[in-house]
Design a protein around this motif. Structure first.
Motif, PDB file in Angstrom:
ATOM      1  N   ARG A  78       5.524   6.397 -24.299  1.00  0.00           N
ATOM      2  CA  ARG A  78       4.374   5.729 -23.689  1.00  0.00           C
ATOM      3  C   ARG A  78       3.072   6.436 -24.061  1.00  0.00           C
ATOM      4  N   GLU A  82      -0.088   4.759 -26.048  1.00  0.00           N
ATOM      5  CA  GLU A  82      -1.406   4.678 -25.432  1.00  0.00           C
ATOM      6  C   GLU A  82      -2.458   5.445 -26.223  1.00  0.00           C
ATOM      7  N   VAL A 112       3.373  -1.386 -25.021  1.00  0.00           N
ATOM      8  CA  VAL A 112       2.856  -0.515 -23.965  1.00  0.00           C
ATOM      9  C   VAL A 112       3.392  -0.958 -22.614  1.00  0.00           C
ATOM     10  N   THR A 116       6.084   1.090 -20.338  1.00  0.00           N
ATOM     11  CA  THR A 116       5.667   1.414 -18.979  1.00  0.00           C
ATOM     12  C   THR A 116       6.701   0.950 -17.969  1.00  0.00           C
TER      13      THR A 116
END
Length: 682
Positions: A78, A82, A112, A116
């Motif tokens: 993640r 990001e 993403v 998540t």
């Protein structure tokens, strides 16, 4: 490995190992390597595929060694997405999934969002905030007898426990000293005695007994679905007796789940009055009229299991129905109740810590029924914490007076399919799985057995080949699937079943299904006429639907109560069904062609789930979910077929085989033991 399967399904919309039968699925788990996720889902990062592949390694030493390690990998992925180190795809679309999965796909964003969600799922897997069970100093199994030991209650000095056991055949109350020695049976009636509650001064035990009823057996609460095994609601009264046995005294009729006030002057209990379940408070010794607890505004079918707080200001209780149960709180002196556990799908059996600072209850919040606790502050509960992580249903938590030892029952309710020979009166078990097997339908030639099962998650329709033992999953829709409801065509070539509210027809020869009725089915149970022309459902009465034209006709509409569970006779002439009114169910019959309906059973029993004999002359049904009875279609005396007569055994959904020689039904055997957990209040 199990969590890797979950990640794979979340990423691709399909199971990595699910095959056409349980045996082939098990073989695939041991032998097969799943397709790479990026073959099925375009544009996913290779790093995510690597995490999932590592979790699904066959050899344990090649997998993540801890959940912390897996979570770290997902967090790293993640972070890289990001930060821009990895390129996030604009859209994630399953390229090889079915259209159904496309319609219900979870993915509306890019990688993403995907990662998540996976990280959050992994964190939830490790344990929600405060949800990790404490490490107790010791867990002790107090009872070891086969059968049921349940409902522990502490003596005020903390030296003994009273509990319920069926070791002697019926339910009795036993007292066991914690320091050792044999358990003492303190009830000597041949009737069921259960739900013991020790008085605060230690001199008496309140309990529920069936000794004033002819059957002398407690029966389950009507309409509780899968939770039925946990609730008594028929043939019981609240009694008092000396703590070590002696002559009992009845203080409330048709009442259950007694709970003492802290001063020992009052008892709260669940009772049916004027057709409605409620909670009542009664003076124990003065004989004053009971006072009903204010439950106005609660849209629930039952309120039960009251528990007084130590200061006497509050009564916590369970309320709800077959689909949902929650813990509520009401001022003991009057006032509107409030819900305490809105985030739980099932929460029941509340109890207080001796200092009144904690509320214990049972919940399936973690996936299985375990004990939870939550700090009680200003009339509300803080974030619950999980206390146990057992494999059964951990229920009825009771802290000792010092708040150091927790007594609870771990109960198992396995449901299997049984077959009863009507000539020899011998019964044999057809399934022995630890999962739920329910609502059997044998094929006309006896080769196949259709039934519902939750063996692979959800509750779906399965076919068992009784000659070679092979299994075939029939219904495959995502989600919970069907609960009950299937019916063979009289030729045996087709199996009708309900899925998603519509009626489907499964062709045995090709293994394919087609939808034959688009209308919503209000009932889970239905029947099809012998010529496969009519569908009969319980929907605003008993309705007949012509499958070809969808023309409908109402066959029966009770003036009072609800009609349900229609069964079509083999001669194509009759439909049997039951009518529920308050706390009773009765068997009725109506001509398939139309005409006046006739009531066949009477009294205050629960008579339900009718099924026809092969010659259409007799109707078999379940009475109080404890035994199977039979009555002639023309009316007359009801006769028992089985003789279980046990609160620990529940029967459901009987059906007669096409040759008329056997009954197949669901049998649930309730079993459990009492455990002690130390340091539970830390």
């Amino acid at each position: 490995f199990s969590f890797g399967v979950v990640l794979y399904e979340m990423a691709t919309g399909r199971s990595p190992f699910l095959r056409g039968s349980a045996a082939s699925t098990a073989a695939a788990i041991l032998r097969d390597t799943p397709q790479p996720v990026r073959v099925l889902v375009g544009e996913l990062p290779a790093e995510l595929e690597g995490v999932i592949s590592k979790a699904l390694e066959k050899e344990p030493e090649f997998r993540h060694q801890t959940m912390d390690e897996l979570v770290t990998d997902l967090k790293r992925l993640r972070r890289d997405l990001e930060s821009g180190r990895l390129v996030a795809p604009a859209e994630v679309v399953p390229v090889a999934a079915t259209s159904r999965w496309r319609q219900t796909s979870l993915w509306a964003g890019g990688a993403v969002l995907l990662v998540t969600i996976l990280v959050l799922a992994a964190l939830l897997w490790r344990g929600r905030e405060g949800a990790a069970p404490p490490t107790p100093s010791r867990v002790i199994q107090l009872t070891t007898l086969p059968g049921l030991e349940d409902s522990p209650t502490w003596s005020p000095d903390g030296r003994s426990l009273a509990y319920v056991s069926d070791a002697a055949g019926n339910l009795d109350i036993y007292v066991q000293q914690i320091g050792g020695g044999p358990a003492i049976k303190v009830t000597d009636s041949d009737a069921d005695d259960a739900e013991a509650a020790w008085s605060p001064d230690g001199s008496r035990i309140a309990f529920v007994s069936a000794r004033a009823y002819p059957e002398k057996r407690l029966s389950t609460l009507l309409g509780m679905g899968t939770w039925q095994a946990f609730f008594a609601g028929r043939n019981g009264d609240v009694w008092l007796m000396p703590a070590l046995g002696g002559t009992g005294r009845r203080i409330a009729q048709d009442a259950y789940n007694p709970a003492w006030s802290p001063d020992g002057k009052k008892i709260a209990y669940q009772a049916l009055r004027e057709g409605r379940w409620g909670l009542w408070v009664q003076e124990v010794d003065t004989g004053s009229d009971p006072r009903v607890l204010n439950l106005d505004g609660l849209d629930v079918s039952v309120a039960t299991q009251p528990a007084w707080s130590q200061d006497g200001k509050w009564i916590a209780f369970t309320a709800g129905g077959s689909q949902r149960l929650s813990i509520y709180l009401a001022p003991s002196g009057g006032g509107e109740p409030r819900e305490l556990t809105p985030e739980h799908s099932v929460a029941l059996m509340p109890s207080w810590s001796p200092d009144g600072q904690w509320l214990f209850f049972s919940s399936d919040r973690g996936g299985k029924m375990n004990l939870w606790k939550a700090r009680f502050e200003n009339g509300r509960l803080a974030t619950p914490r999980q206390v146990t992580a057992g494999s059964g249903a951990d229920l009825r938590a009771r802290l000792d007076p010092e708040g150091k030892r927790l007594a609870y029952s771990s109960v198992r309710n396995p449901s299997d399919l049984w077959e009863y020979n009507l000539k020899t009166a011998q019964a044999i078990r057809l399934t022995t799985e630890t999962t739920l097997e329910d609502s059997a339908r044998p094929s006309p030639d006896g080769t196949w057995l259709a039934f519902s099962s939750d063996r692979l998650g959800g509750n779906h329709l399965w076919l068992l080949n009784r000659k070679n033992g092979s299994l075939t999953q029939v219904s495959t829709s995502p989600g919970p699937g069907i609960v009950v409801g299937s019916h063979w065509s009289w030729s045996g070539n087709y199996l009708f079943y309900q899925d998603g509210g519509a009626l489907w027809r499964y062709e045995l020869g090709t293994g394919s299904s087609e939808k034959v009725y688009e209308g919503e089915l209000a009932s889970e149970r239905f029947c099809v006429s012998a010529d496969d022309k009519y569908l009969v459902v319980a929907q605003q009465g008993i309705r007949r639907v012509e499958l070809g034209s969808a023309k409908t006709a109402t066959l029966a509409q009770p003036a009072e109560g609800t009609a349900a569970d229609p069964a079509c006779s083999p001669d194509d002439q009759w439909v049997a069904f039951h009518v529920e009114r308050g706390n009773t169910r009765k068997i009725w019959v109506v001509p398939l062609a139309g005409g006046p309906a006739q009531q066949l059973t009477f009294g205050d029993s629960e008579d339900s789930h009718p099924t026809w004999s092969a010659d259409s002359r007799l109707i078999y049904f379940v009475r109080n979910h404890q035994d199977i009875y039979v009555v002639a279609r023309a009316g007359g005396e009801r006769q028992p077929v089985t003789n279980y007569r046990s609160f620990s055994i529940l029967l459901d959904y009987p059906v007669v085989t096409a040759d008329g020689q056997r009954l197949v039904f669901t049998r649930t055997d309730k079993a459990g033991d009492i455990y002690l957990l130390e340091s539970a209040a830390e």
